[in-house]
Design an enzyme around this catalytic site. Sequence first.
Site, PDB file in Angstrom:
ATOM      1  N   HIS A 175       0.811  -1.215   0.000  1.00  0.00           N
ATOM      2  CA  HIS A 175       0.000   0.000   0.000  1.00  0.00           C
ATOM      3  C   HIS A 175       0.853   1.277   0.000  1.00  0.00           C
ATOM      4  CE1 HIS A 175      -3.669  -2.254   0.378  1.00  0.00           C
ATOM      5  NE2 HIS A 175      -3.205  -2.872   1.434  1.00  0.00           N
ATOM      6  N   ASP A 180       3.977  -0.853  -4.795  1.00  0.00           N
ATOM      7  CA  ASP A 180       2.862  -1.451  -5.521  1.00  0.00           C
ATOM      8  C   ASP A 180       3.076  -1.363  -7.028  1.00  0.00           C
ATOM      9  OD1 ASP A 180      -0.024  -0.776  -3.341  1.00  0.00           O
ATOM     10  OD2 ASP A 180       1.839  -1.881  -3.049  1.00  0.00           O
TER      11      ASP A 180
END
Length: 592
Positions: A175, A180
């Site tokens: 996150h 990511d």
Amino acid sequence: MTEAVTRAPRWEAQRGFDEMGRLLREVTFCVVDLETTGGSAQGGSMITEIGAVRVEGGKILGEFQTLVNPEAEIPPFIAVLTGITNSMVADSPRIEAALPAFLEFAAGSVLVAHNAPFDVGFLQHFAEAQGRPWPGFEVVDTVRLARRVVTRDEAPDCKLSSLARTFRASTTPNHRALADARATVDVLHGLLERLGALGVHTLEELQAYTARVSPEQRRKRHLAKPLPHAPGVYLFRDGSGHVLYVGTSRDLRTRVRSYFTASETRSRIGEMVALAETVEGIECATPLEAEVRELRLIAQHKPRYNRRSRFPEKMHFLKLTNEPWPRLSLVRRVLDDDACYLGPFGSKRVAEQCLAALHETFPIRQCSGRLPREPSRSACVLAEMGRCLSPCDGSADPASYASIIEALRHTLIHDPEAVVDVIGAKMAGLAADERYEEAGVHRDRLGAFLRAASRTQRLAALTGRSELTAIRCDERGRWQVHVIRHGRLAAAGVIPPGGDAHAYVAQLRAAAETVAAGPGPVPAASAEETERILHWLEQPGVRLVEVDGAWTCPVRGAARHLARHDLALRAREALVPFDERHELTTAARPTR
């Protein structure tokens, strides 16, 4: 300049017709990921971090990362999830500076994102807000590709975390935007490797891949030809005549034909189409009749490819028992016993949330079984905690207990104010102590009660009418007529052009299905059918022709409180990132 112009045509001329297009190994991709304060840029959510990786031919060309000052407080839930705090972004550039830097980094590339509508939607929103022209990037969505390439046996879903494990990504999603984005690069390469084995080698083939139609699908297009261009219900059947899937449409032929074209991309439905041998169409007078018939047919046949409405009988109710010392009981069916019922609930969990809200408000007994008028049991722990009047040991005054039961019955049927006040005060106290998870549990309990009470009041209002006839003019200028009896659609029709409206309505009512009242507040149909009917009745332009008695809901009913709680629920969902939408669990529960 002349040399550049002459070289390209020569190179293109040497390529075969099947090779025309941009080879994926020569395309520059910019894989981007955002962290935000919520789920909707239009709703006021801001970007807190941008991470991107520029790749070509499997090689990383560069990386981009910046925190972004959202000029607003980061919600605590988001701060815990991402690790990005208000202090971290205090000195970071604002989006007015961060966005141009990213657009310069991504220039000339194809954007890639996991759930691209979310990330690209945010970027486009702020580009528009700044008056910047959007560069018109081509976009690849790894979620959409994964749904066509990855099977359920390989990954339980298409979340980034699941796909990263499937393709053994070198970076674990956490996150944070750059991490990511790096994980998405590995997922993209894993997907492209599989697609290459399927003959997808160019960007154009990649973009068209999700629109492919199998030869099996094309061969079955003739199944739609006998169907009319009219509203109705369609049933896909296999070679043995078993119903595989039931659907509804305003145009039967057009809708069924779409199952054999590129517009149908659901893998589960593609599997169903491969098994289908025939399609049966049932023409209906109105779209509402089609919706109702669909619900009834799904409940009757329980087709394995229909996910919803297959088991309307699997419902739960809360019952205020009719006995000397009444209590609330979770039951599966309603009896004609003059008891007060709340529901139906689609799940036992939601019913238990509602039950907890009522027990927190009213100190009635929670033990099971009937009690005699003069009980002689020992007091329970709840009685010692002051949460029960303790009729078990004979210390409760029958009149006082009866008054609480009457207040509870009034809350269920007419006015939820007592529950709203008690639970609202508990939520406020917990929030003041920064016990947000516990406050959220109480919020969910209150929401479950309000939705159940509102649903019960709406259903009961229509169920209590032995007949209601209404008409509405549709978009084609035709008058639709529906006869509803005890919450069940008994007849549907359309007044013929130039016909006698009064005579037609009278004839339709006379030929309508005879419907007996259901027990208690339960409609003489499924709750979902009655709610579809209520939705139609509440549309603008509906006129009531005949009503048996008064069709009303309580003025101080639960519906007036729902808007606030539904708004809170939508705000909560907006704060949950895409990858976590199906992993909402309660972190803590309040002690009783």
